[in-house]
Design an enzyme around this catalytic site. Structure first.
Site, PDB file in Angstrom:
ATOM      1  N   GLY A  86      -3.712  21.039  21.384  1.00 56.06           N
ATOM      2  CA  GLY A  86      -4.942  21.694  21.537  1.00 56.06           C
ATOM      3  C   GLY A  86      -5.166  22.164  22.738  1.00 56.06           C
ATOM      4  O   GLY A  86      -4.229  21.793  23.655  1.00 56.06           O
ATOM      5  N   ARG A  89      -7.170  22.252  28.448  1.00 62.73           N
ATOM      6  CA  ARG A  89      -8.059  23.078  29.843  1.00 62.73           C
ATOM      7  C   ARG A  89      -8.097  24.344  29.594  1.00 62.73           C
ATOM      8  O   ARG A  89      -8.101  25.159  30.357  1.00 62.73           O
ATOM      9  CB  ARG A  89      -7.142  22.859  30.978  1.00 62.73           C
ATOM     10  CG  ARG A  89      -5.765  23.479  30.897  1.00 62.73           C
ATOM     11  CD  ARG A  89      -5.157  23.566  32.007  1.00 62.73           C
ATOM     12  NE  ARG A  89      -3.425  23.886  31.984  1.00 62.73           N
ATOM     13  CZ  ARG A  89      -2.858  24.073  32.896  1.00 62.73           C
ATOM     14  NH1 ARG A  89      -3.348  24.121  34.195  1.00 62.73           N
ATOM     15  NH2 ARG A  89      -1.576  24.519  32.884  1.00 62.73           N
ATOM     16  N   ASP A 121      -6.687  16.702  33.522  1.00 64.56           N
ATOM     17  CA  ASP A 121      -7.959  16.806  34.429  1.00 64.56           C
ATOM     18  C   ASP A 121      -8.723  18.354  33.979  1.00 64.56           C
ATOM     19  O   ASP A 121      -9.645  18.527  34.468  1.00 64.56           O
ATOM     20  CB  ASP A 121      -7.633  16.818  35.903  1.00 64.56           C
ATOM     21  CG  ASP A 121      -6.791  18.153  36.338  1.00 64.56           C
ATOM     22  OD1 ASP A 121      -6.352  18.934  35.672  1.00 64.56           O
ATOM     23  OD2 ASP A 121      -6.447  17.857  37.606  1.00 64.56           O
ATOM     24  N   ARG A 172      -7.472  35.431  30.262  1.00 64.66           N
ATOM     25  CA  ARG A 172      -6.290  35.958  29.455  1.00 64.66           C
ATOM     26  C   ARG A 172      -6.570  36.659  28.154  1.00 64.66           C
ATOM     27  O   ARG A 172      -7.602  36.162  27.655  1.00 64.66           O
ATOM     28  CB  ARG A 172      -5.683  34.712  29.083  1.00 64.66           C
ATOM     29  CG  ARG A 172      -4.188  34.973  28.153  1.00 64.66           C
ATOM     30  CD  ARG A 172      -3.454  33.826  28.568  1.00 64.66           C
ATOM     31  NE  ARG A 172      -3.558  32.779  27.505  1.00 64.66           N
ATOM     32  CZ  ARG A 172      -2.910  31.702  27.366  1.00 64.66           C
ATOM     33  NH1 ARG A 172      -1.722  31.721  28.390  1.00 64.66           N
ATOM     34  NH2 ARG A 172      -3.064  30.868  26.683  1.00 64.66           N
ATOM     35  N   ASP A 253       4.019  25.069  19.815  1.00 67.31           N
ATOM     36  CA  ASP A 253       2.614  25.367  20.326  1.00 67.31           C
ATOM     37  C   ASP A 253       2.354  26.577  21.416  1.00 67.31           C
ATOM     38  O   ASP A 253       1.559  27.215  21.689  1.00 67.31           O
ATOM     39  CB  ASP A 253       1.883  24.126  21.034  1.00 67.31           C
ATOM     40  CG  ASP A 253       2.654  23.657  22.251  1.00 67.31           C
ATOM     41  OD1 ASP A 253       3.799  23.231  21.854  1.00 67.31           O
ATOM     42  OD2 ASP A 253       2.151  23.660  23.391  1.00 67.31           O
ATOM     43  N   ASP A 263       2.104  31.706  27.356  1.00 69.49           N
ATOM     44  CA  ASP A 263       2.395  30.680  28.294  1.00 69.49           C
ATOM     45  C   ASP A 263       3.252  30.474  29.240  1.00 69.49           C
ATOM     46  O   ASP A 263       4.481  30.172  29.058  1.00 69.49           O
ATOM     47  CB  ASP A 263       2.487  29.523  27.347  1.00 69.49           C
ATOM     48  CG  ASP A 263       1.212  28.523  27.599  1.00 69.49           C
ATOM     49  OD1 ASP A 263       0.861  28.549  28.653  1.00 69.49           O
ATOM     50  OD2 ASP A 263       0.904  27.782  26.513  1.00 69.49           O
TER      51      ASP A 263
HETATM   52  P1  AMP Z   1       1.288  23.829  28.136  1.00 68.34           P
HETATM   53  O1  AMP Z   1       2.540  23.038  28.872  1.00 68.34           O
HETATM   54  O2  AMP Z   1       0.551  24.498  29.319  1.00 68.34           O
HETATM   55  O3  AMP Z   1       1.783  24.688  27.202  1.00 68.34           O
HETATM   56  O4  AMP Z   1       0.332  22.711  27.862  1.00 68.34           O
HETATM   57  C1  AMP Z   1       0.674  21.702  26.922  1.00 68.34           C
HETATM   58  C2  AMP Z   1      -0.560  20.920  26.437  1.00 68.34           C
HETATM   59  O5  AMP Z   1      -0.970  20.156  27.646  1.00 68.34           O
HETATM   60  C3  AMP Z   1      -1.659  21.909  25.907  1.00 68.34           C
HETATM   61  O6  AMP Z   1      -2.201  21.023  25.055  1.00 68.34           O
HETATM   62  C4  AMP Z   1      -2.655  22.067  27.200  1.00 68.34           C
HETATM   63  O7  AMP Z   1      -3.945  22.233  26.914  1.00 68.34           O
HETATM   64  C5  AMP Z   1      -2.451  20.582  28.046  1.00 68.34           C
HETATM   65  N1  AMP Z   1      -2.766  20.596  29.330  1.00 68.34           N
HETATM   66  C6  AMP Z   1      -1.947  21.031  30.221  1.00 68.34           C
HETATM   67  N2  AMP Z   1      -2.199  20.889  31.580  1.00 68.34           N
HETATM   68  C7  AMP Z   1      -3.512  20.458  31.162  1.00 68.34           C
HETATM   69  C8  AMP Z   1      -4.555  19.788  32.241  1.00 68.34           C
HETATM   70  N3  AMP Z   1      -4.490  20.029  33.348  1.00 68.34           N
HETATM   71  N4  AMP Z   1      -5.511  19.308  31.951  1.00 68.34           N
HETATM   72  C9  AMP Z   1      -5.732  18.912  30.365  1.00 68.34           C
HETATM   73  N5  AMP Z   1      -4.836  19.507  29.588  1.00 68.34           N
HETATM   74  C10 AMP Z   1      -3.669  19.939  29.969  1.00 68.34           C
HETATM   75 MG    MG Z   2       0.894  25.973  25.955  1.00 67.71          MG
END
Ligand code: AMP
Ligand code: MG
Length: 486
Positions: A86, A89, A121, A172, A253, A263
């Site tokens: 989910g 952030r 965070d 975005r 995802d 992403d």
């Molecule tokens: P991503 O690698 O950007 O596709 O992120 C994978 C998952 O990690 C997703 O559920 C993001 O919402 C979560 N996520 C990535 N960075 C953060 C962050 N700094 N704080 C909270 N959730 C994060």
């Molecule tokens: Mg992602």
């Protein structure tokens, strides 16, 4: 300005949406605004730059009737299922109608912790958000379906990573944020005790209405949806491969149902041609290497099929047979998109595939052997089509082999004008992106703006932009690494 934000996703799929609001931004400042995109959305760029506009772009003041939500989704990350991922952030502010009547998500990244944040965070730093802005703009200019960046606003909130960095929010815009992982999540919740067995169907109907409306007319609309996503992803990944784009984190995802690239974390453009190229610091096994991307897309589509099985047929065996028959079409669709794209890159769009495909295979072997830069090569080959073969020939170690290849290619009467329309001069090269982001983090946006100017018109060679057309130094390329979720 009165912004009409709809809440279709939140209203139709409440199980996949948690109402939430953005964290406060102590000192919002506009770093970049995508004015042409703003106008496409019917938004006034000067209003967006005003204090009220900035409050929308960081999510602290949204229209009274908007329903910002964090979206729930699951995901296979590097092959392992994480049932509850989910938006940790990010927030979906709602949907906008663009000037041609298209529905587009307005979404924020870096807007604070949500119930999906786990250990994170909830924040994002200026550098990575500008990285997404620059690379997604480049992809759009290369005619590759992608989510778009509307703005990056620094928040005035420090973000702790290896060092303390300035925080930012990326606004975005996307056809939607429905992903393969959204279906995996919906399939799980639908089957859980107290779950609505109809949730999966509602999500599929939402996706059909927004992305693949022709599927609604088919005999089997859910199979038609699946086939449309297979086709969109095969075409998308072929386009990535043609420009040397490495997504870097093709988890389920991060694969959209719309067929847009989403992403931009550890993504990068390949320089020296090599299918094994990986830049992501966490991809130690090369799962998401350049050459693996088509196979990974198919693997992800198989996970999509697993989620959709109950909609294919009540009888699981029949459902699996239908899914397998559809998945079988991926390879052919991908290969034909790739082959057609390569024929254009070589300036021989009308030559038969049976003649060109083997030539392509031999060329790529030679490029790999000589570590030829994937982007500048095709422009130099265009010069060769105009009669000046010197620069391209100089790239190869085995000159006799290249000359033999070039003789066969020239016999097909390649057209330089075709080549110059499809082969970019400017891509966001890794060393230039790093240089620009470092300057931006230190407060100088000049290099980001200049890089954007180069990559927004990628096919038109311009004086003054010579360094944007050249690969980075070998030593830089060898040690270059990208990072996820930063
Ligand atoms: P991503 O690698 O950007 O596709 O992120 C994978 C998952 O990690 C997703 O559920 C993001 O919402 C979560 N996520 C990535 N960075 C953060 C962050 N700094 N704080 C909270 N959730 C994060
Ligand atoms: Mg992602």
């Amino acid at each position: 300005m009165n912004i009409a934000l709809e809440s279709r996703f939140a209203a139709e799929l409440p199980e996949l949406a948690v109402r939430w609001k953005a964290e406060d931004a102590p000192d919002p400042r506009l770093l970049v605004l995508n004015e042409p995109l703003a106008r496409d959305l019917g938004l006034d760029p000067s209003w967006l730059s005003s204090p009220e506009g900035l409050a929308l772009l960081v999510g602290t003041a949204v229209p009274a009737d908007a329903t910002p939500v964090a979206q729930g989704y699951a995901g296979h990350q590097f092959g392992n299922l994480v049932p509850r991922l989910g938006d940790g952030r990010a927030l979906l502010l709602g949907e906008l109608l663009d000037v041609s009547g298209g529905v587009r998500d307005l979404h924020l990244k870096g807007s604070g912790r949500t119930p999906f944040a786990r250990g994170g965070d909830g924040l994002a730093a200026v550098g990575p958000m500008l990285r997404e802005y620059v690379i997604s703009e480049a992809m759009h200019a290369l005619h590759i379906p992608t989510t778009r960046a509307l703005a990056v606003v620094s928040t005035g909130r420090p973000v702790r990573r290896e060092t303390v960095l300035p925080g930012a929010v990326l606004a975005r815009v996307a056809a939607s944020h429905v992903r393969v992982g959204s279906f995996q999540y919906a399939a799980m919740i639908a089957q859980a005790p107290g779950g609505d067995p109809d949730l999966l169907r509602r999500l599929a109907d939402h996706a059909i209405a927004r992305h693949h409306p022709a599927a609604a007319e088919a005999d089997h609309r859910y199979l038609a949806l699946f086939n449309a996503v297979i086709a969109a992803q095969a075409d998308l990944v072929a386009r990535w491969m043609l420009v040397g784009f490495i997504h870097g984190v093709m988890n389920t995802d991060n694969m959209t149902i719309s067929g847009e690239t989403i992403d931009y974390g550890p993504c990068a453009f390949m320089e020296a041609f090599d299918p094994a190229t990986v830049y992501s610091s966490i991809d130690s096994w090369g799962r998401y290497a350049y050459g693996n991307q088509p196979a990974i897309a198919l693997w992800n589509l198989a996970r999509f099929a697993e989620a959709l099985l109950p909609l294919f047929d009540e009888d699981t065996e029949k459902a699996v047979a239908l899914a397998e028959a559809s998945l079988g079409a991926f390879q052919g669709r991908y290969e034909s998109a790739w082959s057609q794209g390569m024929r254009a890159k070589l300036g021989v769009p009308d030559a038969p595939a049976e003649v060109v495909d083997p030539l392509v295979g031999e060329l790529l072997e030679q490029m790999k052997q000589s570590r030829v830069d994937h982007t500048s090569f095709y422009r130099r080959l265009g010069q060769a089509a105009r009669g000046d073969a010197g620069p391209v020939r100089g790239e190869f170690v085995d000159l006799a082999a290249f000359d033999a290849w070039a003789g066969r290619w020239r016999a097909l009467r390649p057209r330089a004008d075709v080549m110059e329309r499809v082969n970019p001069v400017y891509i966001p090269r890794n060393h230039l992106v790093e240089e620009a982001l470092t300057a931006a983090t230190d407060g100088d946006l000049g290099p980001v703006e200049r890089l954007l100017e180069a990559v927004r018109s990628p096919f038109t060679e311009r004086p003054g932009f010579e360094r944007y057309a050249e690969p980075g130094a070998q030593e830089f390329a060898a040690s270059f690494r990208t990072f996820c979720g930063t």
